[in-house]
Enzyme design. Structure first.
Site, PDB file in Angstrom:
ATOM      1  N   SER A 117      -5.184  64.699  25.767  1.00 23.53           N
ATOM      2  CA  SER A 117      -4.014  64.268  26.545  1.00 23.53           C
ATOM      3  C   SER A 117      -4.221  64.698  27.996  1.00 23.53           C
ATOM      4  O   SER A 117      -5.192  65.390  28.308  1.00 23.53           O
ATOM      5  CB  SER A 117      -2.763  64.934  25.987  1.00 23.53           C
ATOM      6  OG  SER A 117      -2.864  66.342  26.215  1.00 23.53           O
ATOM      7  N   ASP A 160      -5.983  60.339  25.791  1.00 26.40           N
ATOM      8  CA  ASP A 160      -4.714  60.123  25.110  1.00 26.40           C
ATOM      9  C   ASP A 160      -3.574  60.077  26.142  1.00 26.40           C
ATOM     10  O   ASP A 160      -3.668  60.715  27.196  1.00 26.40           O
ATOM     11  CB  ASP A 160      -4.515  61.265  24.097  1.00 26.40           C
ATOM     12  CG  ASP A 160      -3.636  60.861  22.937  1.00 26.40           C
ATOM     13  OD1 ASP A 160      -3.294  59.670  22.830  1.00 26.40           O
ATOM     14  OD2 ASP A 160      -3.290  61.751  22.118  1.00 26.40           O
ATOM     15  N   HIS A 195       6.031  61.802  17.569  1.00 30.79           N
ATOM     16  CA  HIS A 195       5.162  62.924  17.920  1.00 30.79           C
ATOM     17  C   HIS A 195       5.767  64.241  17.457  1.00 30.79           C
ATOM     18  O   HIS A 195       6.986  64.386  17.424  1.00 30.79           O
ATOM     19  CB  HIS A 195       4.955  62.976  19.439  1.00 30.79           C
ATOM     20  CG  HIS A 195       4.030  61.920  19.948  1.00 30.79           C
ATOM     21  ND1 HIS A 195       4.433  60.920  20.783  1.00 30.79           N
ATOM     22  CD2 HIS A 195       2.712  61.712  19.708  1.00 30.79           C
ATOM     23  CE1 HIS A 195       3.390  60.135  21.057  1.00 30.79           C
ATOM     24  NE2 HIS A 195       2.345  60.584  20.412  1.00 30.79           N
ATOM     25  N   SER A 201       0.921  63.511  12.190  1.00 32.42           N
ATOM     26  CA  SER A 201       1.146  64.816  11.555  1.00 32.42           C
ATOM     27  C   SER A 201       2.437  64.820  10.746  1.00 32.42           C
ATOM     28  O   SER A 201       3.460  64.338  11.216  1.00 32.42           O
ATOM     29  CB  SER A 201       1.234  65.928  12.607  1.00 32.42           C
ATOM     30  OG  SER A 201      -0.017  66.126  13.220  1.00 32.42           O
TER      31      SER A 201
HETATM   32 ZN   LIG Z   1       0.372  60.040  20.675  1.00 30.78          ZN
END
Ligand SMILES: [Zn+2]
Length: 290
Positions: A48, A80, A181, A218
């Protein structure tokens, strides 16, 4: 050498998904690579904007390229959630394989207009680079949240997906299909799990006709993930689960060796903790037996 585009086509043909794992240090990178090597499957390493700032945009590019070349292995690098064209340009110049050009916080038409411009600019730097665009709301922050975000209002429709892909020229689409997220505590303990809008994924796939990415994987129910891949998801992002494993592994390593100061004697336990999570997710995404 195999490209990310080749690997995505192969994944689509075989009905599997490529795992995308975020890294912020060498512990995470070594763990992700070891897991992919064990299963002999293509893998994407993601960084990221925050992770790039920490590890270095050009530095991570060199690290990942060195693994790909030395081991002749399909490991790829993705920038990302990149929110500005300047940072996307940096990543393209550093040799990244793909960029998530994420302007999903903008109104749809503005997102579409600026994403199209971004694709044109970035492809001039590297015509082979893959650009992923994002529409809908899946929240921010791959961390432990206090409460579950209500993502029901920001879901992507098949009509929007088709228009966005055709107008912008993106290679990959990240839709909002019930994913989000981060995780809440009950997901870390396994008491609750995320669920996906599988019907919506299938509709978006047949309308958009490009590889689809599932962000915020996740804490998602394994059966939902399997069905989402069958419905057309080609890339699954896992970050928070690795971060939890990273912290737990590190804490355990330090607790076991309270006087140890040699990093390479402490950190292998953290690598092993992350490797196990990456391995179990890759096993699922690639339809392998446990
Ligand atoms: Zn993402």
């Amino acid at each position: 050498m195999q490209t990310l585009r080749d690997s995505l086509e192969e994944a689509q043909k075989n009905g599997v998904a490529i795992g995308h794992f975020n890294v912020a240090d060498l512990v995470l990178l070594k763990a992700v690579f070891a897991a992919a090597q064990e299963l002999k499957v293509a893998v994407v390493v993601g960084v990221s904007e925050g992770e790039r700032e920490f590890i270095g945009t050009r530095q991570i590019a060199v690290l990942v390229r060195s693994l790909r070349e030395e081991f002749d292995f399909p490991i790829f690098l993705n920038a990302d959630h990149t929110h500005s064209l300047d940072k996307a340009v940096d990543a393209a110049k550093a040799g990244f394989d793909s960029i998530v050009f994420d302007l999903s916080a903008l109104p749809f038409e503005e997102n579409l207009r600026q994403t199209k411009e971004g694709v044109e600019t970035l492809k001039k730097i590297n015509p082979a680079i893959l650009i992923e665009g994002e529409i809908g709301d899946i929240g921010t922050g791959s961390e432990i949240h206090e409460r579950v975000l209500d993502v029901s209002k920001g879901l992507t429709s098949a009509t929007e997906a088709k228009r966005f892909v055709e107008a912008t020229g993106i290679d990959i689409l990240a839709p909002a299909v019930g994913n989000m997220h981060g995780m809440v505590k009950s997901m870390v303990t396994g008491e609750t799990r995320k669920h996906l809008d599988l019907e919506r994924i299938a509709q978006i796939k047949s309308a958009a006709r490009v590889p689809l990415t599932l962000h915020g994987g996740s804490g998602t129910d394994s059966e939902d993930l399997r069905k989402a891949i069958a419905a057309g998801i080609n890339l699954v992002h896992i970050n928070t689960e690795l971060r939890v494993a990273w912290r737990r592994g590190l804490e355990e390593a330090l607790a076991r060796q309270p006087d140890q100061v040699i990093p390479y004697k402490v950190l292998p336990l953290a690598i092993e903790s992350v490797r196990q999570v990456a391995l179990s997710r890759l096993t699922l995404f690639n339809n392998r037996r446990v």
